[in-house]
Scaffold this active site. Structure first.
Site, mmCIF file in Angstrom:
data_model
loop_
_atom_site.group_PDB
_atom_site.id
_atom_site.type_symbol
_atom_site.label_atom_id
_atom_site.label_comp_id
_atom_site.label_asym_id
_atom_site.label_seq_id
_atom_site.Cartn_x
_atom_site.Cartn_y
_atom_site.Cartn_z
ATOM 1 N N LYS A 1 -18.297 67.512 41.452
ATOM 2 C CA LYS A 1 -17.833 66.046 41.431
ATOM 3 C C LYS A 1 -16.918 65.674 40.341
ATOM 4 O O LYS A 1 -17.342 66.011 39.162
ATOM 5 C CB LYS A 1 -19.082 65.381 41.401
ATOM 6 C CG LYS A 1 -18.911 63.796 41.331
ATOM 7 C CD LYS A 1 -20.478 63.578 41.647
ATOM 8 C CE LYS A 1 -20.436 61.524 41.742
ATOM 9 N NZ LYS A 1 -22.050 61.129 41.880
ATOM 10 N N CYS B 1 -19.677 61.117 46.474
ATOM 11 C CA CYS B 1 -20.325 59.787 46.053
ATOM 12 C C CYS B 1 -19.258 58.951 45.287
ATOM 13 O O CYS B 1 -18.231 58.470 45.799
ATOM 14 C CB CYS B 1 -21.494 59.965 45.358
ATOM 15 S SG CYS B 1 -22.304 58.205 45.595
ATOM 16 N N GLU C 1 -25.891 64.115 49.152
ATOM 17 C CA GLU C 1 -25.748 64.280 47.635
ATOM 18 C C GLU C 1 -26.959 64.691 46.911
ATOM 19 O O GLU C 1 -28.109 63.990 47.372
ATOM 20 C CB GLU C 1 -25.005 63.158 46.832
ATOM 21 C CG GLU C 1 -24.875 63.367 45.412
ATOM 22 C CD GLU C 1 -24.210 62.033 44.632
ATOM 23 O OE1 GLU C 1 -24.337 61.070 45.233
ATOM 24 O OE2 GLU C 1 -23.863 62.178 43.589
#
Lengths: 298, 298
Positions: free
Chosen positions: A120, A157, A47
């Site tokens: 995300k 994440c 990331e």
């Protein structure tokens, strides 16, 4: 490349990130080239690999780090993918419009084509992870992108902790689900909570592999960032597991390294035949998953 | 009992099941009494504790083993709950109507009241687990029942593998989620797959605890049932874990025993504040969880 191979050779680039984005990009390119020479078909970066984890601070100047997709970094990576004949997953701080930024990842096919962008969906905001300041929650939804090595799911994440995200990605046909990541310890918590935090992180992702019958790979950064008496110790430990949750390869907590694994896709069929969860899901009884909370209902 | 205590003392009755239901009932009563004397507030029996795991065979005569709820067994257990002042979760092969049977569990409060009945929602049907022949999939939905020790979620065995079930139970306010279970190894597979199967089973449930910030407890039976050259080796290993996924207590693979643990409810608040997944769920983006599969969509 050819039609999707039965074996995907995946490589995870566990790297340390410097202050200077140009150095990080150069290092990532070098590691991708090395991974490709060592036989990888699918290479995944961590990331926000191009920068320090700037979300430790809420600072308006950090928006200068963002880039469009496509843009200079992604175009360079498209070229590298084509030259090396590899599929790449390239996370980036994306500037989508003025005042509209995402924590994104580009999916680049082995012919250099930009196949898609994942933005995300779940955004954290906790001590030293001040992401809600920078990133608008994604509207890409949960997807799986067809590439020359097969269907790739990408989540980032914090998404790791949400079984809904893994499930929807698997229902879209993903064969391997990759999680570019930047997760670390608060140094002052490390001795008390550190082991349990890392174990929980690993366990939850291995459970996604099991409950969905897919391969899962997490790619983290390493090294300390921030002030010496605070900041974050990124815990590395990038890993790949099979649809049974068994770890195939795993990196150290503290070194830059490339994690290699060979993913035999036939195992997806085998595991799902023996534990046919997709057969038995109660799709008639899951409507309330779109509710925030129902414990306060009569 | 008093208002919900901050600490729930839970006991899991890991038992071996005989051919004769009366013996199993007597043994369960004895173990419940013992657990109560040793301080348990909440006591959970394994799935279908009153019988052998008859689902190894498809035989119409086995429907004779079913009972209504309430009925003789549940009424006896209500009496025992009241006498011992404990909350009980009592799984039973339930006859709901002619030709309508469920794999159920009664939730009995410490005053003897029948608080609710959970009817197993996800029904397996695989070699020696021929449950679709016997059990209609439940229509109870996913619930959490208020008792004198707090809100108890109940799911049964195969439900373990479905994150949707754990999530919906947690969203209903469950503080502890219990899984009465009957899971074992096929003896011929044990050396090759046994360890991975047990590890996957445990990992998935610990992940439910983490992703939902709740206590999770699984209660299995032990012992071999069926022909000597086949059948099932029930693997025991009943366990309790905390909202961080840490195992608090765990039984052996092969002995009858009672697993005790003290569940400090304040940990739910602590863990959820630090990992606030409920804050960040994308309830706007989960609609397709009610779909069977979407990987074949354009």
């Amino acid at each position: 490349m050819r039609s999707p191979p039965d074996i995907i050779r995946i490589a995870l680039v566990q790297m340390q990130c410097e202050e200077d984005p140009a150095l990080n990009l150069a290092r990532a390119e070098k590691m991708i080239t090395e991974a490709s020479k060592r036989g990888a078909h699918l290479i995944v970066l961590p990331e926000l690999f191009k920068t320090r984890y700037f979300c430790q601070w809420e600072d308006v100047r950090h928006f200068d780090l963002a880039e469009p997709i496509p843009g200079p970094t992604i175009e360079r990576m498209q070229q590298l993918a084509r030259q090396s004949n590899v599929v790449l997953v390239v996370p980036l701080f994306e500037r989508r419009a003025a005042g509209l930024y995402h924590n994104s990842a580009a999916i680049i096919d082995a012919n250099g084509a930009l196949v898609g962008v994942y933005r995300k969906m779940h955004i954290p905001h906790d001590p030293l992870y001040y992401e809600k300041y920078y990133f608008t929650p994604g509207d890409s939804g949960f997807r799986a992108w067809p590439t020359q090595v097969g269907k790739i799911g990408v989540l980032i994440c914090w998404d790791q902790w949400f079984p809904e995200a893994a499930r929807l990605t698997a229902l879209r046909g993903a064969e391997v689900l990759v999680y570019p990541t930047a997760i670390g310890w608060h140094p002052h918590e490390k001795s008390t909570w550190g082991d349990a935090q890392h174990k929980a992180w690993e366990m939850v992702q291995r459970a996604h592999a099991i409950t969905n019958g897919i391969f899962v790979a997490a790619v983290n950064r390493v090294g300390h960032e921030g002030p010496a008496d605070g900041g974050l110790d990124f815990w590395g430990a990038s890993f790949v597991c099979d649809p049974f949750g068994r770890i195939l390869a795993q990196a150290s907590h503290d070194r830059e390294e490339i994690v290699f694994a060979a993913l035999d896709k036939s195992l997806i069929e085998t595991v799902r035949r023996n534990w046919p969860f997709f057969r038995d899901r109660r799709t008639d009884a899951y409507q309330e998953l779109t509710r925030r909370y129902i414990g306060d209902m009569p």
